[in-house]
Scaffold this motif. Structure first.
Motif, short mmCIF file in Angstrom:
data_model
loop_
_atom_site.label_atom_id
_atom_site.label_comp_id
_atom_site.label_asym_id
_atom_site.label_seq_id
_atom_site.Cartn_x
_atom_site.Cartn_y
_atom_site.Cartn_z
N MET A 1 -6.11 7.14 8.11
CA MET A 1 -4.90 7.61 7.87
C MET A 1 -4.09 6.41 7.39
SD MET A 1 -2.22 9.89 7.49
CE MET A 1 -3.13 11.64 8.24
N LEU A 2 -3.09 6.57 6.39
CA LEU A 2 -1.95 5.43 5.85
C LEU A 2 -0.80 5.63 6.91
CD1 LEU A 2 -2.12 6.12 2.22
CD2 LEU A 2 -3.18 4.22 3.54
N ILE A 3 -0.45 4.47 7.28
CA ILE A 3 0.83 4.39 7.79
C ILE A 3 1.78 3.60 6.93
CG2 ILE A 3 2.26 3.70 9.94
CD1 ILE A 3 -0.53 3.96 11.51
N ILE A 4 3.05 4.37 6.78
CA ILE A 4 3.99 3.41 5.95
C ILE A 4 5.12 3.11 6.89
CG2 ILE A 4 6.01 3.77 4.03
CD1 ILE A 4 3.97 5.72 2.66
N THR A 5 5.74 1.81 6.93
CA THR A 5 6.66 1.69 7.93
C THR A 5 7.74 1.26 7.14
OG1 THR A 5 5.17 0.49 9.33
CG2 THR A 5 7.38 -0.20 9.86
N ILE A 6 8.97 1.72 7.46
CA ILE A 6 10.20 1.81 6.51
C ILE A 6 10.98 0.68 7.12
CG2 ILE A 6 12.29 2.88 5.91
CD1 ILE A 6 9.85 4.28 4.44
N LYS A 7 11.56 -0.07 6.28
CA LYS A 7 12.71 -1.14 6.66
C LYS A 7 13.59 -0.87 7.46
CE LYS A 7 11.69 -4.04 2.21
NZ LYS A 7 12.14 -4.52 1.08
N GLN A 8 14.02 -1.66 8.36
CA GLN A 8 15.26 -1.22 9.39
C GLN A 8 16.21 -0.92 8.49
OE1 GLN A 8 15.95 -4.16 12.05
NE2 GLN A 8 17.49 -2.77 13.40
N GLY A 9 17.04 0.40 8.78
CA GLY A 9 18.19 0.76 8.03
C GLY A 9 17.88 1.65 6.96
N LYS A 28 5.85 -2.12 4.99
CA LYS A 28 4.32 -2.36 4.82
C LYS A 28 3.82 -1.23 4.82
CE LYS A 28 3.55 -2.96 9.84
NZ LYS A 28 2.79 -3.92 10.69
N VAL A 29 2.78 -1.27 4.27
CA VAL A 29 1.62 -0.04 4.48
C VAL A 29 0.23 -0.26 4.90
CG1 VAL A 29 0.36 1.72 2.86
CG2 VAL A 29 2.53 1.18 2.29
N ASP A 30 -0.01 0.21 6.01
CA ASP A 30 -1.28 -0.03 6.50
C ASP A 30 -2.45 1.04 6.34
OD1 ASP A 30 -0.51 -2.29 8.11
OD2 ASP A 30 0.83 -1.17 9.21
N PRO A 33 -8.17 0.18 1.90
CA PRO A 33 -7.87 -0.06 0.78
C PRO A 33 -8.20 1.05 -0.14
CG PRO A 33 -8.93 -1.72 1.47
CD PRO A 33 -8.99 -0.69 2.61
N GLN A 34 -9.33 1.82 0.05
CA GLN A 34 -9.40 3.05 -0.80
C GLN A 34 -8.44 4.30 -0.40
OE1 GLN A 34 -11.36 1.82 1.53
NE2 GLN A 34 -12.68 3.61 2.65
N GLU A 35 -7.89 4.21 0.43
CA GLU A 35 -6.69 5.08 0.82
C GLU A 35 -5.49 4.69 0.30
OE1 GLU A 35 -6.27 7.53 3.99
OE2 GLU A 35 -7.96 8.32 3.65
N ARG A 36 -5.15 3.33 0.29
CA ARG A 36 -3.78 3.02 -0.24
C ARG A 36 -3.92 3.06 -1.94
NH1 ARG A 36 -4.60 -1.67 3.41
NH2 ARG A 36 -5.00 -2.99 1.61
N ASN A 37 -5.10 3.18 -2.52
CA ASN A 37 -5.31 3.07 -3.77
C ASN A 37 -5.41 4.26 -4.35
OD1 ASN A 37 -4.98 0.12 -3.83
ND2 ASN A 37 -7.27 -0.01 -3.67
N LYS A 38 -5.42 5.52 -3.43
CA LYS A 38 -5.47 6.83 -3.85
C LYS A 38 -4.31 7.64 -4.16
CE LYS A 38 -7.83 11.41 -2.27
NZ LYS A 38 -8.54 11.65 -1.22
N PRO A 39 -3.82 7.81 -5.48
CA PRO A 39 -2.47 8.20 -5.64
C PRO A 39 -2.49 9.61 -5.20
CG PRO A 39 -3.31 7.58 -7.62
CD PRO A 39 -4.74 7.42 -6.52
N GLY A 40 -1.31 9.96 -4.27
CA GLY A 40 -1.04 11.09 -3.58
C GLY A 40 -1.71 11.37 -2.09
N ALA A 41 -2.49 10.22 -1.74
CA ALA A 41 -3.04 10.30 -0.28
C ALA A 41 -1.98 10.47 0.83
CB ALA A 41 -3.79 9.03 -0.02
N THR A 42 -1.97 11.33 1.67
CA THR A 42 -1.01 11.64 2.70
C THR A 42 -0.85 10.68 3.84
OG1 THR A 42 -1.46 14.02 2.77
CG2 THR A 42 -0.60 13.04 4.85
N ALA A 43 0.26 9.98 3.91
CA ALA A 43 0.64 9.07 4.93
C ALA A 43 1.66 9.63 6.22
CB ALA A 43 1.04 7.68 4.06
N ILE A 44 1.62 8.94 7.05
CA ILE A 44 2.39 8.96 8.27
C ILE A 44 3.59 7.81 8.02
CG2 ILE A 44 3.02 8.48 10.56
CD1 ILE A 44 0.48 9.60 11.32
#
Length: 211
Positions: A1-9, A28-30, A33-44
């Motif tokens: 599962m991808l995890i997107i961390t949003i900058k503070q604020g 950042k996005v954790d 690599p195959q998930e990060r490069n898959k357009p439309g992949a679901t992320a938290i």
């Protein structure tokens, strides 16, 4: 599962209802690599303090890096969600669709307003006519089969055509397609009623012929 961390604020817009997360808002996005490069992949999507904010469709190729599916932690992004969203969009416009002039183009799905960011659907000719869809974002592109199945079930229309907006799809890093997804392709020239006028149009492209 991808995890997107949003900058503070930067989570304020999202919490206020903005469904788009721009690349500049992401710390950042954790994930693999195959998930990060898959357009439309679901992320938290999480805040800088690691609190859950949303589930979103991630696309590293777009300036709109993520489009929110849901703000609910207990709502998975799956076939059932897509089908619920399509059915709900149709239900909101069902009365107008049933009473519409058969030669009018009737909008059935309107992207972010229906929780289906990037998806536009218009109907021509009712259940016996055609549905014209635009998949202008990677998230709905990835769930295309579920979208088409739900549209056919909701409307009874068996003819579903994919219209290609080249500028928008290029901006999302998506391939260019214009084709029948189910049933028959619309004729090149139909008469479409706009207000009190009938205009010759190619509903596959939106091109209106000179009269």
């Amino acid at each position: 599962m991808l995890i997107i961390t949003i900058k503070q604020g930067k989570e304020k817009g999202l919490l206020a209802g903005d469904p788009w997360i721009y690349l500049s808002a992401i710390e950042k996005v954790d994930g693999k690599p195959q998930e990060r490069n898959k357009p439309g992949a679901t992320a938290i999507v999480q805040s800088s303090s690691r609190q859950f904010l949303a589930r979103a469709a991630y696309n590293a190729r777009s300036q709109i890096a993520a489009r929110v599916w849901t703000l609910r932690e207990d709502e998975p992004v799956d076939h059932a969600l897509i089908k619920r969203r399509v059915q709900a969009a149709f239900d909101r416009r069902a009365t107008a669709w049933h009473i519409a002039d058969p030669q009018a183009l009737v909008q059935l799905v309107d992207g972010d307003k229906d929780g289906l960011s990037g998806l536009l659907v218009h109907s021509y000719g009712g259940a016996a006519g055609y549905l014209v869809c635009q998949f202008n974002a990677a998230g709905v592109e990835l769930w295309k089969v579920a979208v088409v199945q739900a549209l056919i079930k909701a409307t009874g229309c068996q003819n579903v055509y994919e219209r290609c907006d080249e500028l928008l799809r290029k901006g999302e890093g998506l391939a260019m397609f214009a084709r029948a997804l189910a049933g028959d392709e619309p004729p090149q020239r139909l008469y479409v009623r706009e207000g009190g006028r009938l205009l010759p149009m190619d509903i596959r492209t939106g091109f209106t012929y000179p009269r």
